[in-house]
Design a protein around this motif. Structure first.
Motif, PDB file in Angstrom:
ATOM      1  N   VAL A  97      20.705 -57.156 -70.897  1.00  0.00           N
ATOM      2  CA  VAL A  97      19.316 -57.293 -71.352  1.00  0.00           C
ATOM      3  C   VAL A  97      18.460 -57.917 -70.257  1.00  0.00           C
ATOM      4  O   VAL A  97      17.396 -57.395 -69.904  1.00  0.00           O
ATOM      5  CB  VAL A  97      19.245 -58.123 -72.657  1.00  0.00           C
ATOM      6  N   ALA A  98      18.904 -59.035 -69.698  1.00  0.00           N
ATOM      7  CA  ALA A  98      18.127 -59.699 -68.652  1.00  0.00           C
ATOM      8  C   ALA A  98      18.005 -58.808 -67.418  1.00  0.00           C
ATOM      9  O   ALA A  98      16.940 -58.722 -66.798  1.00  0.00           O
ATOM     10  CB  ALA A  98      18.774 -61.035 -68.285  1.00  0.00           C
ATOM     11  N   GLY A  99      19.088 -58.115 -67.060  1.00  0.00           N
ATOM     12  CA  GLY A  99      19.060 -57.209 -65.912  1.00  0.00           C
ATOM     13  C   GLY A  99      18.103 -56.050 -66.133  1.00  0.00           C
ATOM     14  O   GLY A  99      17.336 -55.681 -65.241  1.00  0.00           O
ATOM     15  N   ALA A 100      18.123 -55.478 -67.320  1.00  0.00           N
ATOM     16  CA  ALA A 100      17.211 -54.370 -67.631  1.00  0.00           C
ATOM     17  C   ALA A 100      15.762 -54.829 -67.559  1.00  0.00           C
ATOM     18  O   ALA A 100      14.890 -54.117 -67.040  1.00  0.00           O
ATOM     19  CB  ALA A 100      17.524 -53.801 -69.013  1.00  0.00           C
ATOM     20  N   ARG A 101      15.492 -56.020 -68.042  1.00  0.00           N
ATOM     21  CA  ARG A 101      14.120 -56.534 -67.995  1.00  0.00           C
ATOM     22  C   ARG A 101      13.671 -56.806 -66.562  1.00  0.00           C
ATOM     23  O   ARG A 101      12.519 -56.557 -66.205  1.00  0.00           O
ATOM     24  CB  ARG A 101      14.005 -57.781 -68.858  1.00  0.00           C
ATOM     25  N   ALA A 102      14.578 -57.287 -65.724  1.00  0.00           N
ATOM     26  CA  ALA A 102      14.250 -57.503 -64.314  1.00  0.00           C
ATOM     27  C   ALA A 102      13.996 -56.165 -63.619  1.00  0.00           C
ATOM     28  O   ALA A 102      13.053 -56.034 -62.830  1.00  0.00           O
ATOM     29  CB  ALA A 102      15.368 -58.272 -63.621  1.00  0.00           C
ATOM     30  N   LEU A 103      14.823 -55.166 -63.911  1.00  0.00           N
ATOM     31  CA  LEU A 103      14.637 -53.849 -63.300  1.00  0.00           C
ATOM     32  C   LEU A 103      13.350 -53.186 -63.776  1.00  0.00           C
ATOM     33  O   LEU A 103      12.669 -52.501 -63.006  1.00  0.00           O
ATOM     34  CB  LEU A 103      15.850 -52.954 -63.575  1.00  0.00           C
ATOM     35  N   ASP A 104      12.995 -53.404 -65.048  1.00  0.00           N
ATOM     36  CA  ASP A 104      11.734 -52.875 -65.571  1.00  0.00           C
ATOM     37  C   ASP A 104      10.552 -53.492 -64.814  1.00  0.00           C
ATOM     38  O   ASP A 104       9.635 -52.786 -64.400  1.00  0.00           O
ATOM     39  CB  ASP A 104      11.628 -53.176 -67.069  1.00  0.00           C
ATOM     40  N   GLU A 105      10.589 -54.800 -64.617  1.00  0.00           N
ATOM     41  CA  GLU A 105       9.517 -55.457 -63.857  1.00  0.00           C
ATOM     42  C   GLU A 105       9.496 -54.958 -62.411  1.00  0.00           C
ATOM     43  O   GLU A 105       8.426 -54.722 -61.839  1.00  0.00           O
ATOM     44  CB  GLU A 105       9.695 -56.977 -63.874  1.00  0.00           C
ATOM     45  N   LEU A 106      10.675 -54.765 -61.831  1.00  0.00           N
ATOM     46  CA  LEU A 106      10.763 -54.253 -60.464  1.00  0.00           C
ATOM     47  C   LEU A 106      10.128 -52.867 -60.369  1.00  0.00           C
ATOM     48  O   LEU A 106       9.356 -52.583 -59.448  1.00  0.00           O
ATOM     49  CB  LEU A 106      12.232 -54.202 -60.026  1.00  0.00           C
ATOM     50  N   ALA A 107      10.405 -52.002 -61.336  1.00  0.00           N
ATOM     51  CA  ALA A 107       9.822 -50.653 -61.350  1.00  0.00           C
ATOM     52  C   ALA A 107       8.299 -50.721 -61.438  1.00  0.00           C
ATOM     53  O   ALA A 107       7.596 -49.991 -60.729  1.00  0.00           O
ATOM     54  CB  ALA A 107      10.385 -49.848 -62.528  1.00  0.00           C
ATOM     55  N   ARG A 108       7.783 -51.599 -62.267  1.00  0.00           N
ATOM     56  CA  ARG A 108       6.332 -51.737 -62.409  1.00  0.00           C
ATOM     57  C   ARG A 108       5.690 -52.235 -61.119  1.00  0.00           C
ATOM     58  O   ARG A 108       4.615 -51.776 -60.724  1.00  0.00           O
ATOM     59  CB  ARG A 108       6.001 -52.640 -63.588  1.00  0.00           C
TER      60      ARG A 108
END
Length: 93
Positions: free
Chosen positions: A57-68
């Motif tokens: 969950v935390a990794g997915a949220r970090a990757l989502d922010e990275l993509a943005r």
């Protein structure tokens, strides 16, 4: 036309305790730019302690922010190169 293979490596690091997981993502681009992002997850006290799930969950949220952040960077570069304001780039599924 010459095609060049390009690869990116994303580093993810996690900090965890019994209730929380924090993820830090780092991407180094070929131009030397570093893009960083963070993600966070917390476990409900009634849930079993499953560190892997917190990391996901935390990794997915970090990757989502990275993509943005990458989309924002690309948008700025498009505008700079074209000399006009383009439509914002968004994540699509």
């Amino acid at each position: 036309m010459l095609n060049t293979a390009v690869g990116w490596h994303v580093e993810l690091e996690f900090e965890e305790d019994e209730q929380h997981t924090r993820a830090a993502a780092l991407l180094r681009l070929r131009d030397g730019t570093e893009v960083r992002a963070r993600g966070y997850a917390s476990r409900h006290p009634a849930d079993d302690n499953q560190p892997r799930v917190g990391e996901e969950v935390a990794g997915a949220r970090a990757l989502d922010e990275l993509a943005r952040k990458l989309l924002t960077k690309a948008h700025g570069e498009i505008d700079e190169a074209s000399g006009r304001t383009s439509h914002p780039l968004t994540l699509t599924l």
